[in-house]
Design a protein around this motif. Sequence first.
Motif, PDB file in Angstrom:
ATOM      1  N   SER A   1       7.503  56.934 -46.283  1.00  0.00           N
ATOM      2  CA  SER A   1       8.676  56.066 -46.408  1.00  0.00           C
ATOM      3  C   SER A   1       9.920  56.809 -45.929  1.00  0.00           C
ATOM      4  O   SER A   1       9.956  58.040 -45.895  1.00  0.00           O
ATOM      5  N   VAL A   2      10.934  56.061 -45.557  1.00  0.00           N
ATOM      6  CA  VAL A   2      12.205  56.616 -45.103  1.00  0.00           C
ATOM      7  C   VAL A   2      13.248  56.353 -46.180  1.00  0.00           C
ATOM      8  O   VAL A   2      13.495  55.198 -46.536  1.00  0.00           O
ATOM      9  N   PRO A   3      13.859  57.402 -46.755  1.00  0.00           N
ATOM     10  CA  PRO A   3      14.860  57.183 -47.802  1.00  0.00           C
ATOM     11  C   PRO A   3      16.196  56.732 -47.215  1.00  0.00           C
ATOM     12  O   PRO A   3      16.696  57.313 -46.254  1.00  0.00           O
ATOM     13  N   LEU A   4      16.763  55.695 -47.806  1.00  0.00           N
ATOM     14  CA  LEU A   4      18.019  55.115 -47.358  1.00  0.00           C
ATOM     15  C   LEU A   4      19.004  55.088 -48.519  1.00  0.00           C
ATOM     16  O   LEU A   4      18.631  55.245 -49.680  1.00  0.00           O
ATOM     17  N   TYR A   5      20.277  54.864 -48.195  1.00  0.00           N
ATOM     18  CA  TYR A   5      21.272  54.688 -49.255  1.00  0.00           C
ATOM     19  C   TYR A   5      22.352  53.740 -48.755  1.00  0.00           C
ATOM     20  O   TYR A   5      22.571  53.566 -47.542  1.00  0.00           O
ATOM     21  N   ALA A   6      23.018  53.114 -49.709  1.00  0.00           N
ATOM     22  CA  ALA A   6      24.221  52.325 -49.430  1.00  0.00           C
ATOM     23  C   ALA A   6      25.253  52.700 -50.477  1.00  0.00           C
ATOM     24  O   ALA A   6      24.974  52.637 -51.678  1.00  0.00           O
ATOM     25  N   GLU A   7      26.427  53.131 -50.024  1.00  0.00           N
ATOM     26  CA  GLU A   7      27.472  53.572 -50.955  1.00  0.00           C
ATOM     27  C   GLU A   7      28.564  52.518 -51.059  1.00  0.00           C
ATOM     28  O   GLU A   7      29.010  51.967 -50.039  1.00  0.00           O
ATOM     29  N   PHE A   8      28.985  52.274 -52.296  1.00  0.00           N
ATOM     30  CA  PHE A   8      30.004  51.270 -52.571  1.00  0.00           C
ATOM     31  C   PHE A   8      31.130  51.891 -53.393  1.00  0.00           C
ATOM     32  O   PHE A   8      30.942  52.893 -54.081  1.00  0.00           O
ATOM     33  N   SER A   9      32.278  51.256 -53.319  1.00  0.00           N
ATOM     34  CA  SER A   9      33.391  51.558 -54.202  1.00  0.00           C
ATOM     35  C   SER A   9      33.678  50.294 -55.000  1.00  0.00           C
ATOM     36  O   SER A   9      33.922  49.225 -54.412  1.00  0.00           O
ATOM     37  N   ILE A  10      33.607  50.402 -56.321  1.00  0.00           N
ATOM     38  CA  ILE A  10      33.842  49.243 -57.182  1.00  0.00           C
ATOM     39  C   ILE A  10      35.263  49.306 -57.716  1.00  0.00           C
ATOM     40  O   ILE A  10      35.659  50.275 -58.362  1.00  0.00           O
ATOM     41  N   THR A  11      36.048  48.281 -57.413  1.00  0.00           N
ATOM     42  CA  THR A  11      37.420  48.171 -57.891  1.00  0.00           C
ATOM     43  C   THR A  11      37.554  46.881 -58.700  1.00  0.00           C
ATOM     44  O   THR A  11      36.583  46.142 -58.900  1.00  0.00           O
ATOM     45  N   GLU A  12      38.767  46.599 -59.149  1.00  0.00           N
ATOM     46  CA  GLU A  12      39.005  45.350 -59.879  1.00  0.00           C
ATOM     47  C   GLU A  12      38.712  44.141 -58.999  1.00  0.00           C
ATOM     48  O   GLU A  12      38.434  43.049 -59.507  1.00  0.00           O
ATOM     49  N   SER A  13      38.769  44.317 -57.682  1.00  0.00           N
ATOM     50  CA  SER A  13      38.504  43.210 -56.753  1.00  0.00           C
ATOM     51  C   SER A  13      37.024  43.016 -56.491  1.00  0.00           C
ATOM     52  O   SER A  13      36.632  42.049 -55.832  1.00  0.00           O
TER      53      SER A  13
ATOM     54  N   ARG B   1      18.356  67.448 -46.682  1.00  0.00           N
ATOM     55  CA  ARG B   1      18.597  68.157 -45.430  1.00  0.00           C
ATOM     56  C   ARG B   1      19.677  67.502 -44.583  1.00  0.00           C
ATOM     57  O   ARG B   1      19.957  67.966 -43.484  1.00  0.00           O
ATOM     58  N   GLY B   2      20.253  66.440 -45.110  1.00  0.00           N
ATOM     59  CA  GLY B   2      21.339  65.821 -44.372  1.00  0.00           C
ATOM     60  C   GLY B   2      21.239  64.312 -44.335  1.00  0.00           C
ATOM     61  O   GLY B   2      20.483  63.689 -45.099  1.00  0.00           O
ATOM     62  N   LEU B   3      21.990  63.709 -43.424  1.00  0.00           N
ATOM     63  CA  LEU B   3      22.086  62.259 -43.322  1.00  0.00           C
ATOM     64  C   LEU B   3      22.104  61.830 -41.864  1.00  0.00           C
ATOM     65  O   LEU B   3      22.487  62.603 -40.981  1.00  0.00           O
ATOM     66  N   VAL B   4      21.720  60.585 -41.625  1.00  0.00           N
ATOM     67  CA  VAL B   4      21.958  59.911 -40.355  1.00  0.00           C
ATOM     68  C   VAL B   4      22.743  58.652 -40.680  1.00  0.00           C
ATOM     69  O   VAL B   4      22.270  57.795 -41.436  1.00  0.00           O
ATOM     70  N   ILE B   5      23.961  58.547 -40.150  1.00  0.00           N
ATOM     71  CA  ILE B   5      24.862  57.438 -40.455  1.00  0.00           C
ATOM     72  C   ILE B   5      25.269  56.734 -39.160  1.00  0.00           C
ATOM     73  O   ILE B   5      25.827  57.364 -38.279  1.00  0.00           O
ATOM     74  N   PRO B   6      24.969  55.418 -39.034  1.00  0.00           N
ATOM     75  CA  PRO B   6      24.194  54.581 -39.951  1.00  0.00           C
ATOM     76  C   PRO B   6      22.698  54.872 -39.839  1.00  0.00           C
ATOM     77  O   PRO B   6      22.301  55.730 -39.052  1.00  0.00           O
ATOM     78  N   ALA B   7      21.888  54.159 -40.610  1.00  0.00           N
ATOM     79  CA  ALA B   7      20.444  54.403 -40.636  1.00  0.00           C
ATOM     80  C   ALA B   7      19.801  53.756 -39.413  1.00  0.00           C
ATOM     81  O   ALA B   7      19.287  52.640 -39.483  1.00  0.00           O
ATOM     82  N   ILE B   8      19.816  54.482 -38.294  1.00  0.00           N
ATOM     83  CA  ILE B   8      19.374  53.928 -37.018  1.00  0.00           C
ATOM     84  C   ILE B   8      17.944  53.394 -37.092  1.00  0.00           C
ATOM     85  O   ILE B   8      17.634  52.326 -36.560  1.00  0.00           O
ATOM     86  N   ARG B   9      17.047  54.132 -37.750  1.00  0.00           N
ATOM     87  CA  ARG B   9      15.640  53.724 -37.779  1.00  0.00           C
ATOM     88  C   ARG B   9      15.407  52.479 -38.625  1.00  0.00           C
ATOM     89  O   ARG B   9      14.348  51.859 -38.524  1.00  0.00           O
ATOM     90  N   ALA B  10      16.392  52.129 -39.451  1.00  0.00           N
ATOM     91  CA  ALA B  10      16.192  51.006 -40.370  1.00  0.00           C
ATOM     92  C   ALA B  10      17.011  49.777 -40.006  1.00  0.00           C
ATOM     93  O   ALA B  10      16.616  48.660 -40.326  1.00  0.00           O
ATOM     94  N   THR B  11      18.155  49.977 -39.342  1.00  0.00           N
ATOM     95  CA  THR B  11      19.064  48.851 -39.126  1.00  0.00           C
ATOM     96  C   THR B  11      18.462  47.800 -38.201  1.00  0.00           C
ATOM     97  O   THR B  11      18.898  46.652 -38.214  1.00  0.00           O
ATOM     98  N   GLY B  12      17.466  48.187 -37.409  1.00  0.00           N
ATOM     99  CA  GLY B  12      16.813  47.199 -36.547  1.00  0.00           C
ATOM    100  C   GLY B  12      15.878  46.288 -37.310  1.00  0.00           C
ATOM    101  O   GLY B  12      15.440  45.261 -36.795  1.00  0.00           O
ATOM    102  N   SER B  13      15.560  46.677 -38.535  1.00  0.00           N
ATOM    103  CA  SER B  13      14.676  45.858 -39.359  1.00  0.00           C
ATOM    104  C   SER B  13      15.379  44.580 -39.784  1.00  0.00           C
ATOM    105  O   SER B  13      16.553  44.585 -40.151  1.00  0.00           O
ATOM    106  N   GLY B  14      14.661  43.474 -39.717  1.00  0.00           N
ATOM    107  CA  GLY B  14      15.235  42.204 -40.141  1.00  0.00           C
ATOM    108  C   GLY B  14      15.534  42.169 -41.624  1.00  0.00           C
ATOM    109  O   GLY B  14      16.232  41.276 -42.105  1.00  0.00           O
TER     110      GLY B  14
END
Length: 439
Positions: free
Chosen positions: A256-268, A290-303
Amino acid sequence: MGAIIIGNQLVEETATGHDELPVEYRRYLGMVSHRLLWTARPGDVVVLPNRPHPAFVEHVWHTLGVEDNAAPQILVPPVGARDDLLLYEDRLLDEDFCAELGGIVDPSKTDVRAFFHDDVVAELCARLGVRGTPSRSFLEQSGTALVNSKSTFRAIASGLGLSVPAGIVALTASAAEAYIWSHLAEGRSVIVKQDGHGGGYGNEIIRSPGGPSGFGASRTITIEDRQGLDAELLGAWDRWSGGGRPVVVEEYSADSVPLYAEFSITESGPELVGHGEMRVGTSDDGPTNRGLVIPAIRATGSGRYQAFLDEAHRLVGALGAMGYRGSVSVDSILLPDGRILLNEFNGRTSGSTHVHILCRALLGEDALLDRVTLVRSNRALTNIPDALRRIRDAGLWFNRTGRSGVLLGGDDGQLIIIGSTLEETERIESHLEALLAPA
């Protein structure tokens, strides 16, 4: 006066308690806190466990265009009963340090941005008379533990009907044993997760002789029969439960390929900060980012990638409704069949936070649209001035006009490579490997 930025990489229990990490890894995490300099701006005060390398500090301020007379202040509390590797309670709450910090801040205008806003940081805010974070009341009622709990993640994500790995939250050794054996008997593997640990520490992969193994755990063991599993559980349950906490057991998916999505939660509400792929491996010390690839090139093509981002947004929206405000990262795995499963959240500053803040500062709000950022962790990079000189002499420095090049993410050896394509950043990475190889 701006913000007080506190580089307390771990809550006190994880740093010193039942689940204490190896000294070398604690030393590494202390250096990782230096990366927070990228998030600082004039008027801020950055509290770190030890002094970052002067050459790295100069590199950060120069890249951000910060003049020497406007540079944020860096404060290091006195060493306490243990060492200067991390910001322990007796260091952050040292009377002389609190007095020094109190002489700098304006309580009516100061926010606190801590890596972990735990009870220690709450007490520091109280002593300084500052308001802290918007979710201070939530965090002071054990909210930090809640939004960094793997069992809480499974409860909320499952309740919302989100895509998560098959698994259970086990409260007893017998429940864990039954679930684990149901997988081992069919030649599959499971991953056991301690509820409050992070970075892969506290995770263990249990496999049958023919079952899959991989990354994301500090220990992998092979079990041949049910008697062997029972024997393993005799010694493991107390370690996993840490004296009574829930234990998460999930089906382990290889390749599997580990992915992440980071958010900032505010009052809005939640705002997507960035997303990418985690380059994970193992070392003698355990699991290693060992690092990151931003954006997740191998995954963003997935529907299914947009569906993952939508599910992550729903999940952090629930945390916002509970009262949490601040940074939260949602981790997931991309399976070989194309499915993306959410597998935990972390309500704290993450290993990608400084990268996204830096990229927005240098590239603008469209940093994810036309640039690829490759982050490489290089813990063997110890001579910071020499590395900076070699990168400069090779003409690889980040260039604002061309919007590409290399930056030093931290004096722990992290390198940040920005380019127009993944192929370009990988070529630069290969060049750096040869360029920075030990003589």
